[in-house]
Write a protein that holds these residues in place. Structure first.
Motif, PDB file in Angstrom:
ATOM      1  N   GLN A 159       1.700 -39.884  47.514  1.00 14.16           N
ATOM      2  CA  GLN A 159       0.761 -40.051  46.402  1.00 14.16           C
ATOM      3  C   GLN A 159       1.367 -39.470  45.142  1.00 14.16           C
ATOM      4  O   GLN A 159       1.871 -38.346  45.129  1.00 14.16           O
ATOM      5  CB  GLN A 159      -0.581 -39.384  46.704  1.00 14.16           C
ATOM      6  CG  GLN A 159      -1.618 -39.676  45.633  1.00 14.16           C
ATOM      7  CD  GLN A 159      -3.022 -39.260  46.013  1.00 14.16           C
ATOM      8  OE1 GLN A 159      -3.248 -38.733  47.096  1.00 14.16           O
ATOM      9  NE2 GLN A 159      -3.987 -39.494  45.125  1.00 14.16           N
TER      10      GLN A 159
ATOM     11  N   TYR B 208       5.097 -46.565  47.838  1.00 12.51           N
ATOM     12  CA  TYR B 208       5.574 -46.763  49.204  1.00 12.51           C
ATOM     13  C   TYR B 208       6.788 -47.692  49.188  1.00 12.51           C
ATOM     14  O   TYR B 208       6.957 -48.508  48.288  1.00 12.51           O
ATOM     15  CB  TYR B 208       4.469 -47.340  50.102  1.00 12.51           C
ATOM     16  CG  TYR B 208       4.032 -48.739  49.747  1.00 12.51           C
ATOM     17  CD1 TYR B 208       4.599 -49.852  50.371  1.00 12.51           C
ATOM     18  CD2 TYR B 208       3.049 -48.967  48.788  1.00 12.51           C
ATOM     19  CE1 TYR B 208       4.211 -51.140  50.051  1.00 12.51           C
ATOM     20  CE2 TYR B 208       2.645 -50.238  48.459  1.00 12.51           C
ATOM     21  CZ  TYR B 208       3.226 -51.325  49.099  1.00 12.51           C
ATOM     22  OH  TYR B 208       2.836 -52.601  48.771  1.00 12.51           O
TER      23      TYR B 208
ATOM     24  N   ASP C  60      -6.711 -36.977  44.186  1.00 14.94           N
ATOM     25  CA  ASP C  60      -6.047 -36.489  45.397  1.00 14.94           C
ATOM     26  C   ASP C  60      -7.092 -35.754  46.225  1.00 14.94           C
ATOM     27  O   ASP C  60      -7.478 -34.625  45.920  1.00 14.94           O
ATOM     28  CB  ASP C  60      -4.892 -35.564  45.030  1.00 14.94           C
ATOM     29  CG  ASP C  60      -4.039 -35.199  46.233  1.00 14.94           C
ATOM     30  OD1 ASP C  60      -4.578 -35.185  47.357  1.00 14.94           O
ATOM     31  OD2 ASP C  60      -2.843 -34.921  46.053  1.00 14.94           O
TER      32      ASP C  60
ATOM     33  N   ARG D 219      -5.446 -46.933  51.820  1.00 13.82           N
ATOM     34  CA  ARG D 219      -5.149 -45.512  51.624  1.00 13.82           C
ATOM     35  C   ARG D 219      -5.026 -44.790  52.955  1.00 13.82           C
ATOM     36  O   ARG D 219      -4.160 -43.934  53.146  1.00 13.82           O
ATOM     37  CB  ARG D 219      -6.246 -44.900  50.762  1.00 13.82           C
ATOM     38  CG  ARG D 219      -6.003 -43.460  50.261  1.00 13.82           C
ATOM     39  CD  ARG D 219      -6.449 -42.381  51.208  1.00 13.82           C
ATOM     40  NE  ARG D 219      -7.735 -42.616  51.801  1.00 13.82           N
ATOM     41  CZ  ARG D 219      -8.915 -42.496  51.181  1.00 13.82           C
ATOM     42  NH1 ARG D 219      -8.982 -42.138  49.930  1.00 13.82           N
ATOM     43  NH2 ARG D 219     -10.037 -42.727  51.858  1.00 13.82           N
TER      44      ARG D 219
ATOM     45  N   SER E  98       5.557 -43.250  52.428  1.00 12.43           N
ATOM     46  CA  SER E  98       4.610 -43.261  51.311  1.00 12.43           C
ATOM     47  C   SER E  98       4.348 -41.856  50.792  1.00 12.43           C
ATOM     48  O   SER E  98       4.505 -40.867  51.517  1.00 12.43           O
ATOM     49  CB  SER E  98       3.283 -43.897  51.760  1.00 12.43           C
ATOM     50  OG  SER E  98       2.784 -43.223  52.907  1.00 12.43           O
TER      51      SER E  98
ATOM     52  N   ARG F 193       2.305 -40.933  55.716  1.00 14.60           N
ATOM     53  CA  ARG F 193       2.754 -39.674  55.098  1.00 14.60           C
ATOM     54  C   ARG F 193       2.594 -38.514  56.074  1.00 14.60           C
ATOM     55  O   ARG F 193       3.488 -37.665  56.202  1.00 14.60           O
ATOM     56  CB  ARG F 193       1.942 -39.412  53.828  1.00 14.60           C
ATOM     57  CG  ARG F 193       2.265 -38.104  53.139  1.00 14.60           C
ATOM     58  CD  ARG F 193       1.407 -37.878  51.905  1.00 14.60           C
ATOM     59  NE  ARG F 193      -0.019 -37.754  52.227  1.00 14.60           N
ATOM     60  CZ  ARG F 193      -0.974 -37.587  51.318  1.00 14.60           C
ATOM     61  NH1 ARG F 193      -0.661 -37.562  50.028  1.00 14.60           N
ATOM     62  NH2 ARG F 193      -2.244 -37.481  51.686  1.00 14.60           N
TER      63      ARG F 193
ATOM     64  N   TRP G   7      -0.366 -44.452  44.456  1.00 11.24           N
ATOM     65  CA  TRP G   7       0.531 -44.250  45.594  1.00 11.24           C
ATOM     66  C   TRP G   7       1.841 -45.016  45.376  1.00 11.24           C
ATOM     67  O   TRP G   7       1.875 -46.024  44.663  1.00 11.24           O
ATOM     68  CB  TRP G   7      -0.115 -44.749  46.887  1.00 11.24           C
ATOM     69  CG  TRP G   7      -1.225 -43.881  47.389  1.00 11.24           C
ATOM     70  CD1 TRP G   7      -2.520 -43.840  46.939  1.00 11.24           C
ATOM     71  CD2 TRP G   7      -1.143 -42.934  48.453  1.00 11.24           C
ATOM     72  NE1 TRP G   7      -3.250 -42.921  47.649  1.00 11.24           N
ATOM     73  CE2 TRP G   7      -2.435 -42.355  48.598  1.00 11.24           C
ATOM     74  CE3 TRP G   7      -0.129 -42.513  49.312  1.00 11.24           C
ATOM     75  CZ2 TRP G   7      -2.719 -41.383  49.552  1.00 11.24           C
ATOM     76  CZ3 TRP G   7      -0.425 -41.552  50.266  1.00 11.24           C
ATOM     77  CH2 TRP G   7      -1.692 -40.992  50.387  1.00 11.24           C
TER      78      TRP G   7
ATOM     79  N   GLU H 217      -6.474 -43.948  42.821  1.00 13.30           N
ATOM     80  CA  GLU H 217      -5.418 -43.150  43.450  1.00 13.30           C
ATOM     81  C   GLU H 217      -4.090 -43.891  43.263  1.00 13.30           C
ATOM     82  O   GLU H 217      -4.005 -45.084  43.546  1.00 13.30           O
ATOM     83  CB  GLU H 217      -5.685 -42.965  44.944  1.00 13.30           C
ATOM     84  CG  GLU H 217      -6.993 -42.272  45.274  1.00 13.30           C
ATOM     85  CD  GLU H 217      -7.262 -42.257  46.772  1.00 13.30           C
ATOM     86  OE1 GLU H 217      -6.277 -42.236  47.552  1.00 13.30           O
ATOM     87  OE2 GLU H 217      -8.439 -42.289  47.167  1.00 13.30           O
TER      88      GLU H 217
END
Length: 378
Positions: free
Chosen positions: A30, A51, A35, A14, A28, A21, A49, A47
């Protein structure tokens, strides 16, 4: 899908995605889940994500490489850029702190923490201060999935400074107009949510809230405050035990007596319902008092405040609205089925309404007001 609450290797993944980001690579983003920057979904373990390496990402990295040859250098350049923004507020800088913590860059927090401390002394926006407090509190409550290192004490001290700054901004709310009371109520309720979370076992006693409670009591007793804000504060005072049931009834009676301004009556009720929507459901005497006062209003006065009354009761959930309707029906002697009405419109009436709306929109556009109406600006 990263389970950062329970898997340390997911925290490291992460941190990389968040860094990509932050530097603006486009690699990437989210999609959902917990968050930790916006403070949403914190009750979730995962979470989400997304990418992808694309030619656009490569081109973007080549473009930003003018500001640094490594991700760490790019991150420091972006931090300096955001801290130099003259429009920065306590909320935006606290959000930047949250981003750095999410990236695992706690070692680089120094200048950002200093800037936030300075903004707590100068930012006069209660909304901004509450936003900053919310961000700081989220970092403390979610420390299990963040690499805060030795910054916990720094963030706790800033939280205390932010609460002091917020308490200083309560007294000026008494000078607001009734039109400005809605946003003020929202900020006060958000501030109370911060206080509620601070009272939870893992944080209780770490930050003093006495000064804020004291300023809130002074504002509640300031009769210059707009009616909606006063109603909100009275309801909150009752909910947290500062006002007894007798004192609550006395406050309500003061706004419902026959000589009171109907507009202030409606605004006060809106504030009460906004803060504690269910209070009128669980207090039979209060419900009877409100019902009797509304029945006593002259027809023209009732119609004038009807939109505000309708809005006040929208803070109830549908099941609560149904329960309240049944109780009101029993008080007035009406049948519950009589409270539902089906309105039928003729095509001619619909056409006239549409024509009136089009004329109004044309008038607003001609006067340059249409964009303000669409954005919600008064």
């Amino acid at each position: 899908s990263l389970d950062t609450a329970r898997k340390p290797r997911h925290v490291r993944r992460r941190e990389f995605l968040a860094t990509m980001r932050f530097v603006g690579s486009g690699f990437s983003r989210q999609l959902g889940g917990a968050d930790l920057v916006s403070g949403t979904g914190l009750g979730q373990f995962v979470e989400e994500w997304e990418y992808a390496w694309t030619p656009l990402v490569e081109a973007r990295l080549i473009e930003v490489s003018a500001h640094g040859a490594t991700l760490a250098e790019l991150r420091r350049a972006r931090i300096a850029e955001r801290l130099s923004d003259e429009q920065a507020t306590a909320a935006t800088v606290a959000s930047l702190i949250a981003e750095l913590v999410v990236m695992g860059a706690s070692a680089e927090l120094g200048p950002t923490l200093t800037r936030l401390g300075a903004l707590f002394d100068t930012d006069a926006s209660l909304a901004s201060l509450v936003g900053a407090l919310d961000s700081l509190l989220a970092m403390l409550t979610e420390s299990g999935r963040l690499a805060l290192a030795d910054r916990v004490d720094d963030i706790t001290h800033l939280l205390a400074a932010g609460l002091a700054a917020a308490s200083y901004q309560l007294a000026p709310l008494a000078e607001l107009t009734e039109e400005e009371a809605g946003p003020a109520c929202a900020n006060v309720l958000a501030l109370h949510d911060v206080l509620r979370r601070l009272a939870e076992p893992d944080l209780e006693g770490q930050v003093s809230i006495e000064a804020l409670r004291r300023e809130e009591a002074l504002l509640r007793n300031d009769r210059r405050a707009p009616a909606q804000l006063h109603g909100c504060l009275v309801a909150l005072g009752h909910a947290q035990g500062d006002l007894s049931r007798t004192e609550l009834h006395a406050e309500v009676a003061a706004h419902l007596h026959p000589g009171a301004d109907p507009d202030r009556l409606a605004s006060f009720l809106m504030g009460v319902m906004r803060a504690t929507p269910d209070v009128i459901l669980h207090d039979e005497d209060l419900l009877h008092t409100v019902s009797a006062r509304l029945e006593d209003l002259e027809p023209h006065a009732f119609l004038r405040v009807l939109p505000d009354l309708r809005q006040a009761f929208t803070f109830l959930r549908p099941v609560e609205t149904a329960a309240l309707a049944s109780r009101v029906a029993s008080i007035t002697g009406a049948a519950v089925t009589e409270l539902d009405a089906v309105l039928r419109f003729t095509p001619d009436l619909v056409a006239r309404a549409l024509s009136a709306e089009q004329a109004l929109v044309a008038s607003l556009e001609r006067d340059g007001l249409l964009s303000m109406v669409k954005s919600g600006t008064r």
